[in-house]
Write a protein that holds these residues in place. Structure first.
Motif, PDB file in Angstrom:
ATOM      1  N   LEU A  43       0.830  -1.201   0.000  1.00  0.00           N
ATOM      2  CA  LEU A  43       0.000   0.000   0.000  1.00  0.00           C
ATOM      3  C   LEU A  43       0.869   1.258   0.000  1.00  0.00           C
ATOM      4  O   LEU A  43       0.595   2.216  -0.746  1.00  0.00           O
ATOM      5  CB  LEU A  43      -0.917   0.004   1.231  1.00  0.00           C
ATOM      6  N   ILE A  44       1.903   1.271   0.815  1.00  0.00           N
ATOM      7  CA  ILE A  44       2.789   2.431   0.891  1.00  0.00           C
ATOM      8  C   ILE A  44       3.456   2.682  -0.453  1.00  0.00           C
ATOM      9  O   ILE A  44       3.523   3.825  -0.938  1.00  0.00           O
ATOM     10  CB  ILE A  44       3.844   2.238   1.996  1.00  0.00           C
ATOM     11  N   SER A  45       3.936   1.618  -1.077  1.00  0.00           N
ATOM     12  CA  SER A  45       4.583   1.742  -2.387  1.00  0.00           C
ATOM     13  C   SER A  45       3.621   2.295  -3.433  1.00  0.00           C
ATOM     14  O   SER A  45       3.978   3.178  -4.221  1.00  0.00           O
ATOM     15  CB  SER A  45       5.112   0.377  -2.827  1.00  0.00           C
ATOM     16  N   TRP A  46       2.381   1.786  -3.419  1.00  0.00           N
ATOM     17  CA  TRP A  46       1.373   2.241  -4.385  1.00  0.00           C
ATOM     18  C   TRP A  46       0.992   3.695  -4.150  1.00  0.00           C
ATOM     19  O   TRP A  46       0.886   4.487  -5.085  1.00  0.00           O
ATOM     20  CB  TRP A  46       0.145   1.348  -4.279  1.00  0.00           C
ATOM     21  N   LEU A  47       0.806   4.075  -2.880  1.00  0.00           N
ATOM     22  CA  LEU A  47       0.423   5.446  -2.565  1.00  0.00           C
ATOM     23  C   LEU A  47       1.546   6.434  -2.887  1.00  0.00           C
ATOM     24  O   LEU A  47       1.278   7.574  -3.296  1.00  0.00           O
ATOM     25  CB  LEU A  47       0.041   5.560  -1.084  1.00  0.00           C
ATOM     26  N   THR A  74      -0.496   9.830   2.414  1.00  0.00           N
ATOM     27  CA  THR A  74      -1.599   9.705   3.357  1.00  0.00           C
ATOM     28  C   THR A  74      -2.518   8.564   2.913  1.00  0.00           C
ATOM     29  O   THR A  74      -2.160   7.777   2.046  1.00  0.00           O
ATOM     30  CB  THR A  74      -2.370  11.038   3.475  1.00  0.00           C
ATOM     31  N   MET A  75      -3.694   8.459   3.516  1.00  0.00           N
ATOM     32  CA  MET A  75      -4.665   7.386   3.267  1.00  0.00           C
ATOM     33  C   MET A  75      -4.220   6.045   3.842  1.00  0.00           C
ATOM     34  O   MET A  75      -4.700   4.986   3.440  1.00  0.00           O
ATOM     35  CB  MET A  75      -4.969   7.204   1.780  1.00  0.00           C
ATOM     36  N   GLY A  76      -3.302   6.060   4.812  1.00  0.00           N
ATOM     37  CA  GLY A  76      -2.883   4.816   5.452  1.00  0.00           C
ATOM     38  C   GLY A  76      -4.001   4.146   6.225  1.00  0.00           C
ATOM     39  O   GLY A  76      -3.895   2.975   6.585  1.00  0.00           O
ATOM     40  N   GLY A  77      -5.077   4.891   6.461  1.00  0.00           N
ATOM     41  CA  GLY A  77      -6.232   4.285   7.119  1.00  0.00           C
ATOM     42  C   GLY A  77      -6.808   3.124   6.323  1.00  0.00           C
ATOM     43  O   GLY A  77      -7.497   2.267   6.896  1.00  0.00           O
ATOM     44  N   ASP A 199       3.356  11.843  14.248  1.00  0.00           N
ATOM     45  CA  ASP A 199       3.621  10.433  13.965  1.00  0.00           C
ATOM     46  C   ASP A 199       3.312   9.566  15.183  1.00  0.00           C
ATOM     47  O   ASP A 199       3.934   9.717  16.240  1.00  0.00           O
ATOM     48  CB  ASP A 199       5.091  10.230  13.563  1.00  0.00           C
ATOM     49  N   GLY A 200       2.351   8.674  15.035  1.00  0.00           N
ATOM     50  CA  GLY A 200       2.014   7.732  16.099  1.00  0.00           C
ATOM     51  C   GLY A 200       1.147   8.303  17.198  1.00  0.00           C
ATOM     52  O   GLY A 200       0.762   7.574  18.121  1.00  0.00           O
ATOM     53  N   LEU A 201       0.811   9.590  17.136  1.00  0.00           N
ATOM     54  CA  LEU A 201       0.093  10.222  18.244  1.00  0.00           C
ATOM     55  C   LEU A 201      -1.310   9.665  18.432  1.00  0.00           C
ATOM     56  O   LEU A 201      -1.732   9.398  19.555  1.00  0.00           O
ATOM     57  CB  LEU A 201       0.019  11.735  18.033  1.00  0.00           C
ATOM     58  N   ALA A 202      -2.062   9.488  17.357  1.00  0.00           N
ATOM     59  CA  ALA A 202      -3.465   9.073  17.480  1.00  0.00           C
ATOM     60  C   ALA A 202      -3.629   7.566  17.609  1.00  0.00           C
ATOM     61  O   ALA A 202      -4.497   7.096  18.351  1.00  0.00           O
ATOM     62  CB  ALA A 202      -4.269   9.579  16.278  1.00  0.00           C
ATOM     63  N   ILE A 203      -2.814   6.802  16.908  1.00  0.00           N
ATOM     64  CA  ILE A 203      -3.074   5.360  16.806  1.00  0.00           C
ATOM     65  C   ILE A 203      -2.887   4.637  18.138  1.00  0.00           C
ATOM     66  O   ILE A 203      -3.651   3.715  18.460  1.00  0.00           O
ATOM     67  CB  ILE A 203      -2.188   4.712  15.708  1.00  0.00           C
ATOM     68  N   VAL A 204      -1.916   5.051  18.949  1.00  0.00           N
ATOM     69  CA  VAL A 204      -1.707   4.354  20.228  1.00  0.00           C
ATOM     70  C   VAL A 204      -2.860   4.611  21.201  1.00  0.00           C
ATOM     71  O   VAL A 204      -3.391   3.659  21.796  1.00  0.00           O
ATOM     72  CB  VAL A 204      -0.342   4.726  20.852  1.00  0.00           C
ATOM     73  N   PRO A 205      -3.303   5.859  21.409  1.00  0.00           N
ATOM     74  CA  PRO A 205      -4.489   6.061  22.254  1.00  0.00           C
ATOM     75  C   PRO A 205      -5.730   5.344  21.718  1.00  0.00           C
ATOM     76  O   PRO A 205      -6.560   4.889  22.509  1.00  0.00           O
ATOM     77  CB  PRO A 205      -4.674   7.585  22.228  1.00  0.00           C
ATOM     78  N   VAL A 206      -5.851   5.237  20.403  1.00  0.00           N
ATOM     79  CA  VAL A 206      -6.976   4.481  19.827  1.00  0.00           C
ATOM     80  C   VAL A 206      -6.864   3.018  20.214  1.00  0.00           C
ATOM     81  O   VAL A 206      -7.855   2.387  20.607  1.00  0.00           O
ATOM     82  CB  VAL A 206      -7.015   4.633  18.289  1.00  0.00           C
ATOM     83  N   PRO A 260       7.669   7.118  14.252  1.00  0.00           N
ATOM     84  CA  PRO A 260       8.550   8.193  13.765  1.00  0.00           C
ATOM     85  C   PRO A 260       9.888   7.658  13.245  1.00  0.00           C
ATOM     86  O   PRO A 260      10.484   6.797  13.901  1.00  0.00           O
ATOM     87  CB  PRO A 260       8.766   9.052  15.015  1.00  0.00           C
ATOM     88  N   PRO A 261      10.352   8.140  12.095  1.00  0.00           N
ATOM     89  CA  PRO A 261       9.642   9.025  11.152  1.00  0.00           C
ATOM     90  C   PRO A 261       8.652   8.202  10.318  1.00  0.00           C
ATOM     91  O   PRO A 261       8.999   7.157   9.773  1.00  0.00           O
ATOM     92  CB  PRO A 261      10.762   9.581  10.283  1.00  0.00           C
ATOM     93  N   ALA A 262       7.423   8.676  10.225  1.00  0.00           N
ATOM     94  CA  ALA A 262       6.351   7.914   9.594  1.00  0.00           C
ATOM     95  C   ALA A 262       6.607   7.675   8.112  1.00  0.00           C
ATOM     96  O   ALA A 262       7.038   8.570   7.385  1.00  0.00           O
ATOM     97  CB  ALA A 262       5.026   8.647   9.775  1.00  0.00           C
ATOM     98  N   MET A 263       6.323   6.436   7.688  1.00  0.00           N
ATOM     99  CA  MET A 263       6.376   6.109   6.264  1.00  0.00           C
ATOM    100  C   MET A 263       5.039   6.418   5.598  1.00  0.00           C
ATOM    101  O   MET A 263       4.959   6.514   4.362  1.00  0.00           O
ATOM    102  CB  MET A 263       6.705   4.622   6.084  1.00  0.00           C
TER     103      MET A 263
END
Length: 361
Positions: A43-47, A74-77, A199-206, A260-263
């Motif tokens: 997905l990262i490669s395609w985006l 973006t769109m990693g969701g 980077d990583g701020l939202a996903i861990v609390p989620v 961090p650093p986010a891919m």
């Protein structure tokens, strides 16, 4: 799906394992994690090929972001959504209406977020879908989900709000409960969206919140445990533990690439969907107020924006150097990693506080 197969299998010992909620929850975590690991690099490669300049960065944001985050796709969701969906469909009881109600919110908000991210990337600005249009779609999806949850809920609990710390206390909200439930879903969705800025701020609390609600769903759905803890038993909500487990596994897989650093960034595709999912689960389990405690970090971020806007409009002065709150601390000179880790600690403390309400009632 595997649960349904076990129901049709009679007494085959191996398939009987799939009847156990705890076993399926464990399977959901592992499955979502593996799917995210497999899908992530592709997905990262395609985006990256599709988004050569990456996500547009706010011109008025912290100066360091223009240098360190430029070019990150973006769109990693999409990774989180796909892993969660595959895992849930594989391990959950697909005859459970609660599961479908939460999936409706998760996927629906994810598609809305995807449209928003797509417009931002193609138009090369940070606006995307208009705020009014977003809210209309969010409330429409939340309304349908709330009706599905209501249809699945015992009439004795339907339209009632449970109060933390007070056992056997239910506030009958009548016809006001439907808009309240919708507001919980929409509010949670946008709160996570505001938190997703580092980077990583939202996903861990989620993940922390999803882990807490995995336990809450399991306990609330079990009559024996619910009675012991003096919380309201909501038959059928135990299956939501599978979906929560899938969110945890998908979140861990995404964090591997978002550390961090986010891919890659989750974008609105992920943040709107994840927040909506938490809100819908809270409504189904009758723990809406507990979500405000467990997800207190998201509440703080949202309040910081409200206070900033209100203060500037009324007095012409800003309370924070920049909102949401995490940018305020960046502007004060905190390193991004310092902000992120300290906010994770706060999220963990608030999660423990939320869990404490289970026995204090």
């Amino acid at each position: 799906m595997l649960y349904l197969l076990s129901q049709l299998s009679g007494e085959v010992a191996l398939l009987n394992l799939f009847r156990y909620l705890t076993f399926r929850a464990g399977g959901a975590v592992v499955t979502a994690l593996i799917v995210a690991f497999i899908v992530g690099p592709r997905l990262i490669s395609w985006l990256k090929r599709k988004q050569r300049e990456g996500q547009p960065i706010r011109a008025d944001g912290p100066e360091t972001h223009l240098m360190t985050k430029k070019g990150t796709p973006t769109m990693g969701g999409l990774m989180i959504l796909f892993a969660t969906l595959v895992s849930t469909l594989l391990w959950a009881d697909l005859t459970n209406l609660y599961v479908w109600a939460v999936l409706l919110v998760t996927v629906g908000y994810g598609l809305l977020g995807f449209a928003d991210d797509f417009l931002k990337v193609t138009k090369r600005n940070t606006k995307g879908v208009s705020g009014k249009a977003k809210l209309v779609v969010q409330f429409a999806i939340a309304g349908v989900a709330a009706l599905l949850i209501s249809a699945a809920t015992n009439p004795d609990l339907d339209n009632h709000l449970a109060m933390p710390f007070l056992k056997n206390v239910l506030l009958d909200m009548g016809f006001l409960y439907l808009p309240f439930a919708m507001l919980v879903m929409v509010g949670a969705s946008n709160a996570v969206n505001l938190t997703d800025g580092l980077d990583g701020l939202a996903i861990v609390p989620v993940m922390i919140a999803a882990g807490v609600f995995m336990l809450i769903s399991y306990l609330v759905g079990n009559a024996i445990f619910a009675n012991y803890l003096q919380i309201h038993h909501v038959p059928g909500t135990g299956e939501l533990a599978i979906l929560c487990a899938a969110l945890v596994g998908a979140g861990m897989g995404f964090l591997w690439f978002n550390a961090p650093p986010a891919m890659i960034f989750m974008g609105d595709t992920g943040s709107l969907a994840l927040g909506g999912a938490l809100g819908a689960i809270a409504v189904a389990t009758k723990h809406e107020i507990v979500l405000a405690i467990v997800g207190g970090l998201f509440v703080l971020e949202t309040v910081s924006v409200i206070v900033q806007v209100a203060s500037f409009k009324l007095t012409g002065k800003r309370v924070f150097r920049m909102a949401p709150l995490h940018h305020h601390f960046e502007k004060k000179g905190w390193a991004e990693s310092t902000v992120v880790i300290r906010f994770w600690i706060i999220a963990g403390i608030l999660a423990i506080a939320g869990l404490s309400t289970l026995k204090l009632r």
